[in-house]
Design an enzyme around this catalytic site. Structure first.
Site, PDB file in Angstrom:
ATOM      1  N   GLY A  70       0.734  -1.391  -0.162  1.00  0.00           N
ATOM      2  CA  GLY A  70       0.009   0.171  -0.068  1.00  0.00           C
ATOM      3  C   GLY A  70       0.842   1.479  -0.121  1.00  0.00           C
ATOM      4  O   GLY A  70       0.538   2.288  -0.727  1.00  0.00           O
ATOM      5  N   THR A  71       2.024   1.143   0.890  1.00  0.00           N
ATOM      6  CA  THR A  71       2.779   2.470   0.854  1.00  0.00           C
ATOM      7  C   THR A  71       3.192   2.791  -0.588  1.00  0.00           C
ATOM      8  O   THR A  71       3.163   4.122  -0.927  1.00  0.00           O
ATOM      9  CB  THR A  71       3.960   1.992   1.904  1.00  0.00           C
ATOM     10  OG1 THR A  71       3.191   1.634   3.226  1.00  0.00           O
ATOM     11  CG2 THR A  71       4.860   3.483   2.032  1.00  0.00           C
ATOM     12  N   ASN A 147      -7.915   3.683   8.904  1.00  0.00           N
ATOM     13  CA  ASN A 147      -7.279   2.558   9.453  1.00  0.00           C
ATOM     14  C   ASN A 147      -7.496   2.353  11.091  1.00  0.00           C
ATOM     15  O   ASN A 147      -7.349   1.411  11.657  1.00  0.00           O
ATOM     16  CB  ASN A 147      -5.770   2.466   9.254  1.00  0.00           C
ATOM     17  CG  ASN A 147      -5.233   3.871   9.374  1.00  0.00           C
ATOM     18  OD1 ASN A 147      -5.504   4.701   8.784  1.00  0.00           O
ATOM     19  ND2 ASN A 147      -4.400   4.099  10.409  1.00  0.00           N
ATOM     20  N   GLN A 175      -7.562  -0.111   3.675  1.00  0.00           N
ATOM     21  CA  GLN A 175      -8.270  -0.893   4.634  1.00  0.00           C
ATOM     22  C   GLN A 175      -9.836  -1.253   4.444  1.00  0.00           C
ATOM     23  O   GLN A 175     -10.427  -1.797   4.978  1.00  0.00           O
ATOM     24  CB  GLN A 175      -8.368   0.123   5.948  1.00  0.00           C
ATOM     25  CG  GLN A 175      -7.044   0.382   6.636  1.00  0.00           C
ATOM     26  CD  GLN A 175      -6.523  -0.920   7.431  1.00  0.00           C
ATOM     27  OE1 GLN A 175      -7.220  -1.865   7.645  1.00  0.00           O
ATOM     28  NE2 GLN A 175      -5.375  -0.828   7.940  1.00  0.00           N
ATOM     29  N   HIS A 197      -1.827  -7.822   2.242  1.00  0.00           N
ATOM     30  CA  HIS A 197      -1.542  -8.574   3.429  1.00  0.00           C
ATOM     31  C   HIS A 197      -2.791  -8.053   4.320  1.00  0.00           C
ATOM     32  O   HIS A 197      -2.917  -8.529   5.614  1.00  0.00           O
ATOM     33  CB  HIS A 197      -0.405  -8.242   4.221  1.00  0.00           C
ATOM     34  CG  HIS A 197      -0.146  -6.890   4.726  1.00  0.00           C
ATOM     35  ND1 HIS A 197      -0.184  -6.450   6.046  1.00  0.00           N
ATOM     36  CD2 HIS A 197       0.305  -5.621   3.901  1.00  0.00           C
ATOM     37  CE1 HIS A 197       0.127  -5.258   5.937  1.00  0.00           C
ATOM     38  NE2 HIS A 197       0.624  -4.577   4.840  1.00  0.00           N
ATOM     39  N   THR A 233      10.931  -6.506 -11.915  1.00  0.00           N
ATOM     40  CA  THR A 233      10.278  -7.970 -12.476  1.00  0.00           C
ATOM     41  C   THR A 233       9.190  -7.862 -11.307  1.00  0.00           C
ATOM     42  O   THR A 233       9.007  -7.859 -10.131  1.00  0.00           O
ATOM     43  CB  THR A 233      11.248  -8.912 -11.845  1.00  0.00           C
ATOM     44  OG1 THR A 233      12.484  -8.601 -12.747  1.00  0.00           O
ATOM     45  CG2 THR A 233      10.949 -10.208 -12.119  1.00  0.00           C
ATOM     46  N   CYS A 325       4.142   4.974  18.523  1.00  0.00           N
ATOM     47  CA  CYS A 325       5.138   4.877  19.575  1.00  0.00           C
ATOM     48  C   CYS A 325       6.682   5.642  18.880  1.00  0.00           C
ATOM     49  O   CYS A 325       6.998   4.724  17.874  1.00  0.00           O
ATOM     50  CB  CYS A 325       5.261   3.880  20.148  1.00  0.00           C
ATOM     51  SG  CYS A 325       6.384   3.757  21.600  1.00  0.00           S
TER      52      CYS A 325
HETATM   53  N1  PLP Z   1      -2.724   2.976   4.209  1.00  0.00           N
HETATM   54  C1  PLP Z   1      -3.402   2.536   5.003  1.00  0.00           C
HETATM   55  C2  PLP Z   1      -4.960   3.188   5.244  1.00  0.00           C
HETATM   56  C3  PLP Z   1      -3.136   1.586   5.708  1.00  0.00           C
HETATM   57  O1  PLP Z   1      -3.827   1.405   7.022  1.00  0.00           O
HETATM   58  C4  PLP Z   1      -1.712   1.092   5.741  1.00  0.00           C
HETATM   59  C5  PLP Z   1      -1.138  -0.048   6.555  1.00  0.00           C
HETATM   60  O2  PLP Z   1      -1.412  -0.042   7.731  1.00  0.00           O
HETATM   61  C6  PLP Z   1      -1.089   1.284   4.548  1.00  0.00           C
HETATM   62  C7  PLP Z   1      -1.681   2.498   3.611  1.00  0.00           C
HETATM   63  C8  PLP Z   1       0.207   0.875   4.156  1.00  0.00           C
HETATM   64  O3  PLP Z   1       0.009  -0.458   3.566  1.00  0.00           O
HETATM   65  P1  PLP Z   1       1.441  -1.393   3.444  1.00  0.00           P
HETATM   66  O4  PLP Z   1       1.565  -1.854   4.910  1.00  0.00           O
HETATM   67  O5  PLP Z   1       0.777  -2.734   2.357  1.00  0.00           O
HETATM   68  O6  PLP Z   1       2.754  -0.499   2.660  1.00  0.00           O
END
Ligand code: PLP
Length: 386
Positions: A70-71, A147, A175, A197, A233, A325
């Site tokens: 996601g990031t 989230n 999410q 994941h 890849t 944290c």
């Molecule tokens: N965006 C949201 C709303 C998330 O909750 C998260 C992960 O907790 C991410 C992006 C990041 O996803 P990833 O862990 O697959 O990089």
């Protein structure tokens, strides 16, 4: 003591059937770009998985860009939509760091980011966001589900309003996918991020859906894979796993959502029943349609959230704080801060999130352990109900 995992918004265990679906692909190997039998087999598996993903998410196969999670998908969308010349961006103040940090970098590069207020229930106002659009606005970004609170955001309405002004919308649906139905074309957004994941798929793979015809500046350079949008890849077995996890979700969506809602509410009711009603405050919207079915965020006013999390861990309950944290000090969650949650709940809010395998028996046992943990760190509760 049996562990009870209630932190599925952090990550979910891999579905064993997904593991089985990936196994032949891992063992076969093959680079989808290679011009031999192994490459052809990998390519076939990739095409088939991509088609299944597109179908599940209401997109065209050509709109699927595979990422590491996601990031990366959020970064690709934000920097891609921003372009090089500074301009303006409209964003919600409750975005995950995967969006908030790229926005902060854009600000350092001279962009201005306008962040309209979020409601006290954690839901954004689509009209207020659209009204913040100006002539210099490059894009708008609004997550589909938060989230921490599980609050579902009015992304479709915002995309309609933004389209009238000719401005693209990115949504972080990390999410939402695998928790509620998500349809890319119906949402009307330009880009959408998801991560396997979070829905019992493998770690290390996600995707960005990119509206056909939209050009994004790639932020990595390399071979021409994925039309140059995200070179490198493609991890075919992971994409096969992502498709399998989405397929499992589609097959079970109604059953999961119904069970989750029942169990989520059962957990809240049992926690309330065991404690002083004043000592339990839910963070997030009341309306069911605005809530992820498997997320419950509860504030225990005046409690030390760190101590509670530690007690829960000792009691074999995995949950998470709505605060991060960093460098040994617990910082209040930007989402709860933006919602103007009172100070006595800011560091005392815990997120419980359910997964595909969560059962009623586990929820009942979790509630018992949570109540006991809260009482342990607040002795006055021990003389209260339950
Ligand atoms: N965006 C949201 C709303 C998330 O909750 C998260 C992960 O907790 C991410 C992006 C990041 O996803 P990833 O862990 O697959 O990089």
């Amino acid at each position: 003591m049996d562990p009870i995992y209630l932190d599925h918004n952090a990550t979910t265990p891999l579905d064993p059937e997904v593991l089985e679906a990936m196994r032949p692909c891992w063992l076969a190997g093959g680079n989808a770009e290679s011009r031999h039998f192994a490459g052809r087999a990998a390519r076939r598996a990739l095409i088939e998985a991509t088609e299944r993903i597109a179908l599940a998410l209401g997109a065209d196969p050509t709109e699927v860009v595979v990422t590491s999670g996601g990031t990366e998908a959020d970064n690709l969308a934000l920097f891609g939509l921003a372009g090089k010349r500074p301009g303006q961006v409209v964003a919600s103040p409750i975005e995950h760091p995967a969006v908030a940090e790229p926005l902060a970098r854009l600000e350092r590069r001279g962009f201005s980011v306008v962040r309209p207020e979020v409601g006290a229930d954690g839901v954004m106002d689509a009209v207020a966001m659209a009204d913040a659009i100006g002539p210099e606005t490059r894009f708008v970004t609004l997550m589909l589900a938060n989230n921490e609170t599980g609050a579902i955001q009015p992304v479709q309405r915002l995309a309609t309003l933004a389209a009238e002004r000719g401005v693209p919308v990115h949504t972080d649906a990390v999410q939402a996918v695998g928790r509620v139905p998500v349809h890319f074309h119906d949402l009307g957004v330009a880009t959408l991020a998801a991560s396997a994941h979070k829905f019992h798929g493998p770690m290390g793979v996600g995707l960005l859906l990119v509206r056909d015809g939209l050009r994004l500046d790639p932020h990595t350079l390399g071979g021409g894979q994925q039309g140059g949008r995200r070179p490198g890849t493609v991890p075919v077995p992971l994409v096969v796993g992502l498709a399998a996890a989405l397929g499992r979700w589609q097959d079970q969506a109604q059953e999961r959502m119904t069970r989750w809602r029942t169990l989520r509410d059962r957990l809240e009711t049992a926690i309330r029943a065991g404690l002083d009603p004043e000592a339990v405050v839910r963070n997030g919207p009341d309306l069911d349609a605005l809530r992820l079915p498997q997320t419950l965020n509860i504030g225990f006013p005046g409690l030390d959230g760190d101590a509670l999390l530690m007690q829960l861990d000792l009691a074999g309950v995995a949950a998470s704080l709505g605060s991060a944290c960093a460098s040994g000090t617990t910082q209040a969650s930007p989402t709860l801060l933006a919602m103007r949650v009172p100070a006595d709940r800011l560091r005392a809010s815990v997120r419980f999130s359910l997964g595909a395998a969560t059962t009623e028996a586990r929820i009942d046992e979790a509630a018992r352990r949570i109540v006991a943990a809260v009482r342990r760190i607040t002795p006055e509760h021990s003389v209260l109900r339950g």
